[in-house]
Design a protein around this motif. Sequence first.
Motif, PDB file in Angstrom:
ATOM      1  N   THR A  85      -6.215 -49.550 -59.629  1.00  0.00           N
ATOM      2  CA  THR A  85      -7.106 -50.684 -59.367  1.00  0.00           C
ATOM      3  C   THR A  85      -8.557 -50.334 -59.666  1.00  0.00           C
ATOM      4  O   THR A  85      -8.963 -49.178 -59.588  1.00  0.00           O
ATOM      5  CB  THR A  85      -7.005 -51.121 -57.897  1.00  0.00           C
ATOM      6  OG1 THR A  85      -7.287 -49.994 -57.062  1.00  0.00           O
ATOM      7  CG2 THR A  85      -5.622 -51.656 -57.576  1.00  0.00           C
ATOM      8  N   LEU A 134       3.526 -58.718 -48.966  1.00  0.00           N
ATOM      9  CA  LEU A 134       2.316 -58.480 -49.763  1.00  0.00           C
ATOM     10  C   LEU A 134       1.136 -58.098 -48.869  1.00  0.00           C
ATOM     11  O   LEU A 134       0.324 -57.232 -49.227  1.00  0.00           O
ATOM     12  CB  LEU A 134       1.974 -59.724 -50.588  1.00  0.00           C
ATOM     13  CG  LEU A 134       2.937 -60.055 -51.732  1.00  0.00           C
ATOM     14  CD1 LEU A 134       2.663 -61.456 -52.276  1.00  0.00           C
ATOM     15  CD2 LEU A 134       2.830 -59.018 -52.848  1.00  0.00           C
ATOM     16  N   ALA A 184       1.172 -53.315 -58.869  1.00  0.00           N
ATOM     17  CA  ALA A 184       0.063 -52.889 -58.023  1.00  0.00           C
ATOM     18  C   ALA A 184       0.247 -51.414 -57.650  1.00  0.00           C
ATOM     19  O   ALA A 184       1.138 -50.737 -58.164  1.00  0.00           O
ATOM     20  CB  ALA A 184       0.001 -53.772 -56.777  1.00  0.00           C
ATOM     21  N   LEU A 212      -5.233 -58.677 -53.363  1.00  0.00           N
ATOM     22  CA  LEU A 212      -4.367 -59.240 -54.402  1.00  0.00           C
ATOM     23  C   LEU A 212      -4.918 -60.625 -54.732  1.00  0.00           C
ATOM     24  O   LEU A 212      -4.960 -61.511 -53.879  1.00  0.00           O
ATOM     25  CB  LEU A 212      -2.914 -59.333 -53.916  1.00  0.00           C
ATOM     26  CG  LEU A 212      -1.921 -59.864 -54.961  1.00  0.00           C
ATOM     27  CD1 LEU A 212      -1.827 -58.939 -56.175  1.00  0.00           C
ATOM     28  CD2 LEU A 212      -0.542 -60.068 -54.347  1.00  0.00           C
ATOM     29  N   CYS A 245       3.654 -58.347 -61.984  1.00  0.00           N
ATOM     30  CA  CYS A 245       2.382 -57.752 -61.565  1.00  0.00           C
ATOM     31  C   CYS A 245       2.699 -56.392 -60.953  1.00  0.00           C
ATOM     32  O   CYS A 245       3.543 -56.301 -60.056  1.00  0.00           O
ATOM     33  CB  CYS A 245       1.704 -58.665 -60.539  1.00  0.00           C
ATOM     34  SG  CYS A 245       0.525 -57.853 -59.446  1.00  0.00           S
ATOM     35  N   GLN A 287      -4.066 -56.884 -58.544  1.00  0.00           N
ATOM     36  CA  GLN A 287      -4.627 -56.143 -57.421  1.00  0.00           C
ATOM     37  C   GLN A 287      -5.946 -55.505 -57.853  1.00  0.00           C
ATOM     38  O   GLN A 287      -6.016 -54.849 -58.899  1.00  0.00           O
ATOM     39  CB  GLN A 287      -3.652 -55.056 -56.946  1.00  0.00           C
ATOM     40  CG  GLN A 287      -4.074 -54.402 -55.634  1.00  0.00           C
ATOM     41  CD  GLN A 287      -3.152 -53.268 -55.232  1.00  0.00           C
ATOM     42  OE1 GLN A 287      -2.880 -52.357 -56.002  1.00  0.00           O
ATOM     43  NE2 GLN A 287      -2.655 -53.319 -53.994  1.00  0.00           N
TER      44      GLN A 287
END
Length: 313
Positions: free
Chosen positions: A5, A277, A201, A259, A199, A249
């Motif tokens: 991230t 999540l 993360a 997120l 996605c 994220q």
Amino acid sequence: MTKQTTDHILMVEPVAFGFNEETAANNYFQQRTVAAGETVQACALKEFRGMVDKLRANGIEVIVVQDTPIPHTPDSIFPNNWVSFHDDGTVVLYPMFAENRRAERRADILQRIESEGFSIRRKVDYTGFEEENRFLEGTGGIILDRVNRYAYAALSQRVDEALLGRFCKEQNFIPVPFRAYQTVNGQRLPIYHTNVMMCVATDYAVVCLDSIDDVEEREQVCHILRQTGKEIIAISEEQMHHFAGNMLQVENGKGALFLVMSQSAYDSLHEGQLQRLSKYNALLSMPIPTIETLGGGSARCMMAEIFLKKEKH
């Protein structure tokens, strides 16, 4: 140390947002609406600025660049398809399917990034493949696990398998190609971008497993996700059509994780998914219905992550 991230995001403010006929050829998420052009741009601009404000209010750094009226680039709001920024100082430029999207690549945007103190050490340019009708549309087409060096990609007209292999070899990723489909008028048709169904993360992955029709390919994706320590949070095809796969994220300057998703995506998730999540990060959602409906892309597509290092003075 490589991270999944970043707290720095590039976003492009629209000047003439609208329905793009060229991308509609294989983006089945786009829907034509009858609102006047000026109304569409005004709505898109309001949605865009609301999203920027919400990101900044949570401590996420957003570099906003204005689109230019000429040339007309109706999809400029989705910069993650033409450029990616990497923590070794590399900037990658990608070949685009739609001719009118190719003008979105602007040298002045890279100069702006450098003016903010980021160091670009090398540029890798794959755009010449457009002449061969071969495409690889950035982090729309490729979902990067930057820590474990896997590159997940749903193959389509916009994700050429050989080009994916070349990107992975040159940027030190392991390719994970597969085919993903959506049902359109009773037919199973290829999903145009991987990032609408997946996605990845730091500790989990949101993925529409129902879109991967081939059992072996689905198992391969799941195996690698689990092997790399990701909790798999599956979404349905219906949720995918509300852009629940199109999430990103990010973190803020204090290292807190978020997120980011659209309100449509958030509203489509059920309580159990939201709880899973929320274990890992705060959930940030914002209404962007005009951008989603006419553009066929959502919150993740609007953010190009900047992993470049800042020059120390």
